[in-house]
Design an enzyme around this catalytic site. Structure first.
Site, PDB file in Angstrom:
ATOM      1  N   GLU A 144       0.859  -1.183   0.000  1.00 45.98           N
ATOM      2  CA  GLU A 144       0.000   0.000   0.000  1.00 45.98           C
ATOM      3  C   GLU A 144       0.896   1.235   0.000  1.00 45.98           C
ATOM      4  OE1 GLU A 144      -3.497  -0.353   2.234  1.00 45.98           O
ATOM      5  OE2 GLU A 144      -3.713   1.789   2.571  1.00 45.98           O
ATOM      6  N   ARG A 145       0.661   2.094  -0.978  1.00 44.51           N
ATOM      7  CA  ARG A 145       1.448   3.326  -1.135  1.00 44.51           C
ATOM      8  C   ARG A 145       2.936   3.030  -1.358  1.00 44.51           C
ATOM      9  NH1 ARG A 145      -3.188   5.725  -2.263  1.00 44.51           N
ATOM     10  NH2 ARG A 145      -4.613   5.682  -0.511  1.00 44.51           N
ATOM     11  N   ASN A 187      -3.204  -1.846   7.739  1.00 43.87           N
ATOM     12  CA  ASN A 187      -4.489  -2.462   7.380  1.00 43.87           C
ATOM     13  C   ASN A 187      -4.216  -3.965   7.369  1.00 43.87           C
ATOM     14  OD1 ASN A 187      -5.821   0.052   6.975  1.00 43.87           O
ATOM     15  ND2 ASN A 187      -4.743   0.235   5.041  1.00 43.87           N
ATOM     16  N   LYS A 264      -3.806  -0.292  14.071  1.00 46.95           N
ATOM     17  CA  LYS A 264      -4.681   0.728  13.486  1.00 46.95           C
ATOM     18  C   LYS A 264      -6.097   0.288  13.848  1.00 46.95           C
ATOM     19  CE  LYS A 264      -6.129   2.559   8.937  1.00 46.95           C
ATOM     20  NZ  LYS A 264      -5.723   2.734   7.526  1.00 46.95           N
ATOM     21  N   GLU A 268     -10.571   4.208   9.248  1.00 44.03           N
ATOM     22  CA  GLU A 268     -10.761   3.803   7.851  1.00 44.03           C
ATOM     23  C   GLU A 268     -11.298   2.376   7.733  1.00 44.03           C
ATOM     24  OE1 GLU A 268      -6.932   4.726   6.013  1.00 44.03           O
ATOM     25  OE2 GLU A 268      -7.657   6.758   5.606  1.00 44.03           O
ATOM     26  N   ARG A 312     -11.849  17.437  10.290  1.00 48.32           N
ATOM     27  CA  ARG A 312     -11.076  16.200  10.440  1.00 48.32           C
ATOM     28  C   ARG A 312      -9.773  16.423  11.220  1.00 48.32           C
ATOM     29  NH1 ARG A 312      -8.687  12.377   5.508  1.00 48.32           N
ATOM     30  NH2 ARG A 312      -6.860  11.679   6.659  1.00 48.32           N
ATOM     31  N   LYS A 336       0.941  10.531  13.635  1.00 53.31           N
ATOM     32  CA  LYS A 336       1.517  11.089  12.406  1.00 53.31           C
ATOM     33  C   LYS A 336       2.003  12.509  12.673  1.00 53.31           C
ATOM     34  CE  LYS A 336      -1.010   8.315   9.035  1.00 53.31           C
ATOM     35  NZ  LYS A 336      -1.792   8.255   7.780  1.00 53.31           N
ATOM     36  N   ASP A 341      -2.758  14.043   7.172  1.00 51.73           N
ATOM     37  CA  ASP A 341      -2.246  12.807   6.587  1.00 51.73           C
ATOM     38  C   ASP A 341      -1.050  13.036   5.667  1.00 51.73           C
ATOM     39  OD1 ASP A 341      -1.985  10.205   5.836  1.00 51.73           O
ATOM     40  OD2 ASP A 341      -3.741  10.141   4.544  1.00 51.73           O
ATOM     41  N   GLU A 363       5.088   9.210  13.792  1.00 51.90           N
ATOM     42  CA  GLU A 363       5.057   8.403  12.577  1.00 51.90           C
ATOM     43  C   GLU A 363       5.334   9.336  11.409  1.00 51.90           C
ATOM     44  OE1 GLU A 363       1.779   5.507  12.019  1.00 51.90           O
ATOM     45  OE2 GLU A 363       1.610   6.238   9.962  1.00 51.90           O
ATOM     46  N   GLU A 369       3.943   9.115  -0.683  1.00 52.26           N
ATOM     47  CA  GLU A 369       2.531   9.004  -1.068  1.00 52.26           C
ATOM     48  C   GLU A 369       1.985  10.323  -1.617  1.00 52.26           C
ATOM     49  OE1 GLU A 369      -0.084   7.750   2.100  1.00 52.26           O
ATOM     50  OE2 GLU A 369      -1.883   8.152   0.919  1.00 52.26           O
ATOM     51  N   TRP A 505     -12.579  13.425   2.257  1.00 50.31           N
ATOM     52  CA  TRP A 505     -11.663  12.837   1.282  1.00 50.31           C
ATOM     53  C   TRP A 505     -11.589  13.697   0.018  1.00 50.31           C
ATOM     54  CZ3 TRP A 505     -12.766   6.757   1.255  1.00 50.31           C
ATOM     55  CH2 TRP A 505     -12.258   6.212   2.451  1.00 50.31           C
TER      56      TRP A 505
HETATM   57  C1  BDP Z   1      -3.165   7.185   4.375  1.00 47.13           C
HETATM   58  C2  BDP Z   1      -3.089   6.249   3.219  1.00 47.13           C
HETATM   59  C3  BDP Z   1      -3.730   4.920   3.472  1.00 47.13           C
HETATM   60  C4  BDP Z   1      -3.281   4.378   4.808  1.00 47.13           C
HETATM   61  C5  BDP Z   1      -3.616   5.367   5.890  1.00 47.13           C
HETATM   62  C6  BDP Z   1      -3.047   5.001   7.255  1.00 47.13           C
HETATM   63  O1  BDP Z   1      -3.675   6.873   2.109  1.00 47.13           O
HETATM   64  O2  BDP Z   1      -3.369   4.085   2.396  1.00 47.13           O
HETATM   65  O3  BDP Z   1      -3.856   3.146   5.089  1.00 47.13           O
HETATM   66  O4  BDP Z   1      -3.059   6.601   5.608  1.00 47.13           O
HETATM   67  O5  BDP Z   1      -2.048   5.596   7.618  1.00 47.13           O
HETATM   68  O6  BDP Z   1      -2.044   8.003   4.258  1.00 47.13           O
HETATM   69  O7  BDP Z   1      -3.596   4.173   7.951  1.00 47.13           O
END
Ligand code: BDP
Length: 673
Positions: A144-145, A187, A264, A268, A312, A336, A341, A363, A369, A505
């Site tokens: 992912e990413r 995830n 996590k 999401e 958000r 983060k 994000d 983080e 990304e 989003w």
């Molecule tokens: C976002 C990403 C997503 C990640 C999410 C995360 O777009 O793919 O799963 O954060 O950090 O930056 O959990």
């Protein structure tokens, strides 16, 4: 004082660094350091020491470097080291074998850089006890990413077959002091904790261990339900707690030095304690209690934004600040750097100000990304330094970086992105290092085949230093954020407003452009997110007259004719910033071209192609954003900027056709300049 003096006896000639073969980037900054074969190592009594010896031996330095285990420098921490010189002999001194390994790698770097050990020696200890990479790698091999191929971890082949890259990876990390790795995506698949997979993880951990790397796993909070059909994953249900205790026992029987879990939860769509009416603290503590007898930790992520507040950016603070002090001591809240994000620029997350009685960790995102994936040059040390400037490293116990590593031969897709892996390790060890020094060392250890003239060298360092700010300028200057196309987070789509999609989003939610002005009012006249910050930051950003320009549109909806600190109006400044970003991208390419004779041809042309794409993409961003925002400002462009070349309807036709959560590999655009 107990001292153990050890040296190997073999004297080898110093391996000449000249290397005629083309450079495929696979050797990272360890480029001219011959790969040591730990298996044939000498006399050390523990594995990290074996490796240190064989590295010195392979570099021909076995007789001129002594490794000394001693407690002399305890204030540098158990992993710290000192390097001193006595005539022609270098002494590396540490209380632990791991520290000796780190000292050895640092010595080898300095040796290659031609840096003499000063008379009073070099003392170095890590600022953060845990310095961890987070891999967002899925069990099916996608990342992912991730923009550098597939996952390093070959789950189908494990545990019987071990890719040679596992050891190369461990070695690269040890050489910059990284001491932990979370192998799988946040995830997380529940399958990760099945016995079959744990055996695979154990095989990887066996390779990591001698290099001082602890292995951690991301866990899915509902694993007991998914894996073993428990009726609930309620953290206060004793059967659930017992399940996790048994699982922890199993993990530690296979991996005695297992680091712990990254979670996590309720973010999401991921399961979490809220699903059972419990708090983050209930969930984290239940896992922490299962791990505590084994000295494991829980890194509980604060990346949450279930829409309980219209802004958000406030959500993490709203959910976690009330829980301060309620977490077990082996829980760390992983936050983060910014409140949204990983945008090209964000203010720091106010949650760092909100947690006083709970250990925290930052983080950071190494994978780009939101910074042009593997196509754009964005050297990230300046961004991380900016963050540490606002949030003191003293307030954190660990640091994590979302890895940019895949199975591409050169590890990171863009050869220049290796610098971000290197910089993450260097700053995790010592956040007070200067970003330009980190860049300078990396260039000399990795990319340069010989030393260029001083002006060329400083142009190269300069291009790395400015690159992130250039990206901010051509993508989203002055505090703008999340103007990305839906899903792939590569190109611009400030107009994106999909009916029925989650508001936060969508770019229109973030920029709020209208005929009056631009930006998200998070001041006390708006969402009041500014109130989550401690003073003096709070008052500074709350007032439009003192808010720094770089955060203006993050905290304020400013009128188009607002006077910026530069004296220009908002509209003018916006145009000049986009223009500066485009010029900056052109300058990156120019700087690279002047350095061609001193760079390996293969790497040179790979990077040149990407920088060309960057100049094209910078114009794409500028045209899309300025043309779109002009529909609100109704104002002309200043005459002295390069005028946008394409019109809005044409920009809206560009569709890279990449949907969310795929593993996008954005093509290098056909860019002829
Ligand atoms: C976002 C990403 C997503 C990640 C999410 C995360 O777009 O793919 O799963 O954060 O950090 O930056 O959990």
């Amino acid at each position: 004082m107990k001292r153990l003096l050890i040296s190997t006896s073999l004297m080898l000639a110093i391996v000449a660094s000249a290397n005629a073969a083309a450079d495929d980037g696979s050797r990272l900054w360890l480029h001219d350091i011959p790969a040591a074969d730990a298996a044939t190592s000498g006399t050390g009594d523990t594995a990290p020491l074996d490796i240190a010896f064989s590295e010195l031996k392979a570099a021909g330095l076995a007789d001129s470097v002594y490794l000394v285990r001693s407690n002399d420098n305890k204030d540098l921490g158990p992993e710290g080291f000192c390097i001193t010189r006595n005539k022609d002999i270098a002494l590396i001194n540490s209380p632990s074998d791991k520290g000796l390994l780190y000292g050895t790698y640092r010595y080898l770097q300095l040796h290659r850089l031609g840096v003499a050990i000063p008379a009073d020696g070099i003392s170095s200890g890590p600022k953060f006890p845990r310095r961890i990479l987070n891999h967002w790698d899925n069990l099916d091999g996608t990342i992912e990413r991730g923009y550098a191929g597939h996952s390093l971890w070959k789950w189908d082949e494990l545990p019987d077959s071990l890719s040679s890259r596992y050891r190369e990876y461990a070695r690269a990390n040890a050489s910059i002091g990284i001491n932990g790795t979370v192998l799988n995506n946040v995830n997380a698949s529940p399958k990760m904790l099945s016995t079959d997979y744990l055996k695979k993880v154990a095989a990887i951990a066996d390779v990591m261990r001698p290099y001082g790397m602890q292995v951690y796993l991301s866990v899915n909070f509902a694993t007991p339900m998914a894996l073993d059909s428990l009726p609930t994953a309620d953290p206060l249900d004793p059967a659930v707690a017992e399940w996790w205790e048994r699982k922890a026992d199993e993990i530690y029987s296979l991996i005695p030095d297992f680091g712990g879990f990254l979670v996590k939860a309720n973010s999401e769509g991921q399961p979490g304690p809220h699903d059972f009416g419990r708090t983050h603290a209930d969930g984290a503590n239940m896992l922490a209690r299962a791990l505590a007898p084994h000295n494991g930790i829980v890194m509980w992520r604060a990346f949450v934004y279930s829409p309980s507040d219209p802004d958000r950016a406030k959500q993490a603070y709203l959910e976690f600040e009330p829980l301060d002090g309620q977490f077990d001591p082996n829980v760390i809240i992983q936050i983060k750097n910014g409140p949204i994000d990983f945008q090209p620029r964000e203010p720091y997350s106010p949650l760092f100000d909100g947690l006083h009685a709970t250990p925290t960790m930052a983080e950071l995102q190494i994978t780009q990304e939101y910074l042009g994936h593997a196509n754009h040059l964005a050297y990230l040390a300046p961004m991380w330094k900016e963050f540490f400037n606002y949030v003191s490293p003293d307030s954190m116990v660990a640091v994590a970086g979302v890895a940019n590593i895949g199975d591409d031969v050169n590890w990171t897709g863009n050869p220049m992105a290796q610098a971000n892996w290197w910089a993450f390790g260097r700053l995790a060890w010592d956040p007070s290092l200067l970003s330009r020094d980190i860049a300078d060392e990396w260039l000399r250890l990795s990319v340069l085949t010989s030393e260029p003239p001083a002006d060329v060298h400083s142009a190269l360092v300069g291009m790395m230093e400015t690159s992130r700010e250039d990206v901010v300028d051509y993508m989203m200057p002055l505090g703008l954020h999340h103007l990305f196309a839906f899903g792939h987070h590569y190109g611009p789509e400030p107009w994106c407003d999909i009916p029925g999609a989650r508001a936060d989003w969508l770019p229109v939610y973030y920029h709020r452009a209208d005929s009056a002005g631009l930006g998200f009012d998070r001041s006390s006249t708006g969402s009041n997110a500014s109130a989550q910050y401690a003073e003096p930051f709070r008052s500074m950003v709350d007032s439009i007259s003192t808010c720094p320009d770089r955060f203006l549109l993050w905290f304020h909806h400013a009128p188009w004719n607002h006077r910026m600190q530069s004296g220009k109006t908002l509209w003018e400044e916006l145009c000049y910033r986009y223009d500066a970003g485009v010029k900056g991208a052109d300058n990156l390419l120019e700087a690279w071209r002047t350095a061609a004779p001193w760079i390996d041809p293969e790497i040179y042309s790979d990077v040149e192609k990407r920088l060309l794409t960057q100049t094209v993409d910078a114009r794409w961003w500028r045209d899309a954003c300025l043309e779109y925002f002009r529909t609100f400002s109704g104002l002309d462009y200043p005459a002295d900027i390069e005028q946008p070349q394409r019109k809005l309807p044409d920009m809206k036709k560009i569709d890279l056709g990449i949907s969310n959560y795929e593993n996008p590999s954005i093509p290098l655009l056909d860019s002829k300049r």
